[in-house]
Design an enzyme around this catalytic site. Structure first.
Site, short mmCIF file in Angstrom:
data_model
loop_
_atom_site.label_atom_id
_atom_site.label_comp_id
_atom_site.label_asym_id
_atom_site.label_seq_id
_atom_site.Cartn_x
_atom_site.Cartn_y
_atom_site.Cartn_z
N GLU A 6 -20.19 -3.97 10.16
CA GLU A 6 -21.17 -3.17 10.73
C GLU A 6 -22.40 -3.90 11.40
O GLU A 6 -22.74 -3.83 12.59
CB GLU A 6 -21.67 -1.96 9.96
CG GLU A 6 -20.50 -0.96 9.54
CD GLU A 6 -19.42 -1.47 8.52
OE1 GLU A 6 -19.70 -2.41 8.07
OE2 GLU A 6 -18.54 -0.51 8.32
N ARG A 46 -25.88 -0.30 7.21
CA ARG A 46 -25.61 -1.83 7.03
C ARG A 46 -26.25 -2.43 8.15
O ARG A 46 -26.52 -3.72 8.19
CB ARG A 46 -24.13 -2.08 7.14
CG ARG A 46 -23.13 -1.86 5.73
CD ARG A 46 -23.42 -3.19 4.82
NE ARG A 46 -23.04 -2.91 3.52
CZ ARG A 46 -21.66 -2.82 3.16
NH1 ARG A 46 -20.72 -3.50 3.94
NH2 ARG A 46 -21.30 -2.74 1.81
N LYS A 92 0.80 -1.14 0.18
CA LYS A 92 -0.06 -0.05 0.11
C LYS A 92 0.82 1.21 -0.12
O LYS A 92 1.94 1.39 0.68
CB LYS A 92 -0.95 -0.24 1.25
CG LYS A 92 -2.06 0.78 1.23
CD LYS A 92 -3.11 0.50 2.24
CE LYS A 92 -4.60 1.05 2.01
NZ LYS A 92 -5.57 0.81 2.85
C1 LIG Z 1 -19.16 -0.70 4.72
C2 LIG Z 1 -18.20 0.14 4.77
N1 LIG Z 1 -17.35 0.19 6.20
C3 LIG Z 1 -16.23 1.13 6.04
C4 LIG Z 1 -15.67 1.50 4.98
C5 LIG Z 1 -14.43 2.60 5.02
N2 LIG Z 1 -13.35 1.76 4.26
C6 LIG Z 1 -12.98 2.50 3.06
S1 LIG Z 1 -11.86 1.52 2.46
C7 LIG Z 1 -11.58 0.74 3.98
C8 LIG Z 1 -10.49 -0.30 4.15
C9 LIG Z 1 -10.58 -1.17 2.90
O1 LIG Z 1 -9.20 -1.79 3.07
P1 LIG Z 1 -8.87 -3.22 1.66
O2 LIG Z 1 -10.17 -3.81 1.11
O3 LIG Z 1 -7.97 -4.07 2.39
O4 LIG Z 1 -8.51 -2.19 0.57
P2 LIG Z 1 -6.97 -1.33 0.71
O5 LIG Z 1 -7.56 0.12 0.64
O6 LIG Z 1 -6.12 -1.95 1.34
O7 LIG Z 1 -6.65 -1.44 -0.88
C10 LIG Z 1 -12.42 0.91 4.63
C11 LIG Z 1 -12.92 0.35 6.10
C12 LIG Z 1 -16.35 1.35 3.83
N3 LIG Z 1 -15.96 2.07 2.52
N4 LIG Z 1 -17.58 0.74 3.66
MG LIG Z 2 -6.02 -3.75 2.19
#
Ligand SMILES: Cc1ncc(C[n+]2csc(CCOP(=O)(O)OP(=O)(O)O)c2C)c(N)n1
Ligand SMILES: [Mg+2]
Ligand SMILES: CC(=O)[C@@H](O)[C@H](O)COP(=O)(O)O
Length: 640
Positions: free
Chosen positions: A371, A399, A284
């Site tokens: 959630e 959610r 990342k």
């Molecule tokens: C239902 C929901 N909860 C929380 C979020 C906030 N959120 C956005 S991206 C993320 C983390 C995503 O991590 P990952 O899937 O590993 O993708 P990366 O950013 O590491 O590429 C979160 C918690 C969201 N977008 N949707």
């Molecule tokens: Mg990730």
């Protein structure tokens, strides 16, 4: 545009396919430079996008969008995809800004965006739906889901995983594993993925797997690739991965920054006659030392200096962020009462609960992007002697509406919900604005819904919510407070009691939360240019509303005005309408709130309010027109 630039010549994915291998690394470098420049200027999801540059290039060289379909989970990591699909233009410079592209994929933006997102955990189910539709229609497009490691902490991702082999024969799932959510990823699956990373591919190459590889074009080369590690361990065949237990083929770990290798595996996946998971390891923030050093900070950031990583500091003495006020308030309550615990769903810093994590880790839980589980988890705790505080953004709490009804309210459990980002999330747009929470909660029996006018009253509401032995919900906006001093000891508010902050008779403006400043501005202006006396009420509660005060005022008022940072439909103003109607009081009500439509992204709350007639001037004009319509006054002069 630099004539040497490869990126500037990419108009569509066909141009990516046409590149010579020697041009791919330079292209990746250019893309990173472009993403860093744009996000340094405007903010954005720089870390996630820098991590998927090679993966996205390889995807577009092996598959053919829009015929083939890419479904990115959350799709905050879709900037590279946009650059390679004809959107490397001025609107990209303004991504997540007014007149710029959305920060997420958007079906209305491009034929290459087959599915929009913004909330996590939707990609696998949606991709499976597309694959099943393909099979039904007898077409042959490829469907590829790109899911981050934290997307697998979402229950719906696992629901889809369980259903894949019952629903389709062909699906490519890419697990983009960078070990990070916004914060460090959490949970057993995250630890399991890390184990897989340390167990090279040859450990899982049993006879059946090798036979499968040989059956598929390109598979032989993978055997050579996969066995490039010396087979030195006696237990040559380790247990298969969790994915194989769900009926999918698992291949990995794969270097997510080696385009050549990625292309080989993707080509194989494209031909595979079975659903499979490619476990791709990425970094990342790759390409930016500051983003690599601070993955949580650069997951989604405000404008920053690309060299130092520093952001424009807030003016000295600027008001605290609401999230931090909540975090500190909850820490204070947890210190005094060990039965109080905090729960976040993968958003420790965004909710301010990082303060609880760092100071009282034993009273802190991060359940991952889950959630609905967070709500149920809280319900269980509340039946067993604890008073949980769930800090979940308004939009993400959508959610949890079923367990809120079925588990929390039906059983009347003492759980406090801190709904941050209630109101606009301007840069993230329609998927993130918290504009529906009063509507989705007000109809549920036993809910108490409140919104503070400022950070001081927010601490009163946290204390009030924790004293309340039932479900309580506090909504408050993204960003900073008003700068009022925060009292040392919070006050317990009387549930359902509003506060008169300006006396009046003819017009009564009932405002919720941060709309009170608009209410006071409008009241002063009407009073200045007419003989009407205008009162302002800090409603404090969207449920139960202060019915006694409202009805007493309405009996003598010419007009009641309601102001809320929420859609009009089913919001606070509707509660006022219902109350007066039920009491048979005919005083007209002018409800000011967001219209019944999705609000796109923009630069700021101010911009979007201006665009939708919710700026002070427009609100004044609307009240003025209503007053004239009911004959309360001649048309007040609208000031410039
Ligand atoms: C239902 C929901 N909860 C929380 C979020 C906030 N959120 C956005 S991206 C993320 C983390 C995503 O991590 P990952 O899937 O590993 O993708 P990366 O950013 O590491 O590429 C979160 C918690 C969201 N977008 N949707
Ligand atoms: Mg990730
Ligand atoms: C993509 C996503 O859902 C999060 O990264 C979100 O953008 C965070 O929003 P805040 O910046 O308001 O915390």
């Amino acid at each position: 545009m630099n004539p040497e630039s490869i990126l500037s010549k990419i108009r569509n994915p066909g141009d990516v396919k046409a590149l010579d291998k020697s041009q791919l690394e330079p292209l990746a470098t250019e893309i990173r430079k472009r993403i860093i420049e744009v996000t340094a200027a405007n903010g954005g999801h720089v870390g996630p996008n820098l991590g998927v540059v090679e993966l996205t290039i390889a995807l577009h060289r092996i598959f053919d969008t829009p015929k083939d379909r890419f479904v990115f989970d959350v799709s905050h990591q879709g900037y590279v995809h946009k650059l390679l699909t004809g959107r490397n233009d001025e609107k990209f410079n303004l991504i997540r800004q007014k007149d710029g592209y959305s920060g997420f994929l958007n079906r209305e933006e491009s034929e290459h965006d087959c599915y929009g997102a913004g909330h996590a955990g939707t990609a696998l189910s949606a991709a499976l739906g597309m694959a099943a539709a393909r099979d039904q229609r007898g077409t042959d497009e490829n469907v590829v889901a790109v899911c981050g490691d934290a997307a697998f902490t979402c229950g719906i991702t696992l629901e889809a995983l369980n259903n894949i082999t019952d629903s389709t024969k062909r699906l490519v799932v890419i697990l983009n594993d960078n070990e990070w959510s916004i914060d460090k990823n959490v949970g057993a699956l995250s630890r399991y993925f890390n184990e897989l990373i340390t167990t090279p591919i040859y450990n899982r190459m049993n006879e059946d797997f090798e036979a499968f590889l040989k059956r598929v074009p390109g598979g032989e080369s993978l055997i050579r690739l996969g066995s490039k590690w010396k087979r030195e361990t006696k237990d040559f065949f380790a247990s298969s991965s969790i994915f194989e237990n769900f009926g999918l083929r698992y291949i990995g770990p794969i270097d997510g920054h080696n385009i050549g290798e990625l292309e080989q595996y993707l080509k194989f996946a494209r031909n595979a006659p079975e659903p499979l998971v490619l476990h791709v390891i990425t970094k990342k923030g790759k390409g930016s030392d500051v983003a690599i050093a601070q993955p949580e900070r650069f997951h989604g950031t405000s404008p920053f200096d690309p060299e130092t990583g520093s952001s424009k500091p807030g003016a000295p003495g600027s008001p605290p962020k609401y999230q931090d006020v909540v975090g500190e308030a909850v820490v204070a309550h947890c210190k005094k009462d060990k039965t109080i615990v905090g729960i976040t769903a993968a958003m420790p810093s965004g909710t301010g609960f990082d303060k609880l994590r760092d100071s009282l880790p034993q009273q802190y839980y991060d359940v991952g992007i889950a959630e609905e589980h967070a709500v149920l988890f809280a319900a269980g705790m509340a039946t067993n002697g604890l008073h949980p505080v769930c800090a979940i953004y308004s939009t993400f709490l959508q959610r949890g509406i079923d367990p809120i009804i079925h588990d929390i309210c039906l059983q009347n459990l003492p759980v406090l919900f801190c709904m941050d980002r209630a109101g606009l999330s301007p840069n993230d747009g329609a998927t993130h604005h918290g504009l529906f929470d009063i509507a989705y909660l007000r109809g549920v029996p036993r809910t108490v819904i409140m919104q503070p006018q400022n950070e001081d009253e927010l601490t009163d509401m946290v204390a009030t919510g924790l004293q309340h032995q039932g479900p309580a919900f506090i909504r408050y906006p993204r960003g900073s407070g008003t700068g009022v001093p925060i009292k040392k000891e919070p006050k317990i508010l009387e549930i359902g009691k509003a506060e008169v902050i300006r006396q009046g008779q003819d017009v009564q403006i009932w405002a919720l939360g941060t709309m009170i400043s608009e209410a006071e501005t409008i009241a002063s202006r009407i009073a200045e240019i007419s003989d009407l006396s205008v009162g302002v009420v800090n409603a404090r509660f969207a449920k139960p509303i202060d019915s006694a005060l409202l009805q007493e005022q309405a009996k003598s008022a010419k007009l009641i005005v309601t102001l809320e940072d929420h859609v009009r439909t089913g919001g606070f103003g509707t509660a006022v309408l219902e109350d007066l109607s039920d009491a048979g009081i005919p005083t007209p009500v002018e409800r000011i709130g967001w219209p019944d439509q999705f609000i796109e992204h923009g630069n700021s709350n101010k911009d979007l309010r201006q665009a939708f007639g919710l700026d002070p001037q427009s609100i004044f004009d609307r009240v003025n027109q209503r007053l004239e319509a009911i004959g309360a006054t001649q048309n007040l002069p609208t000031s410039s």
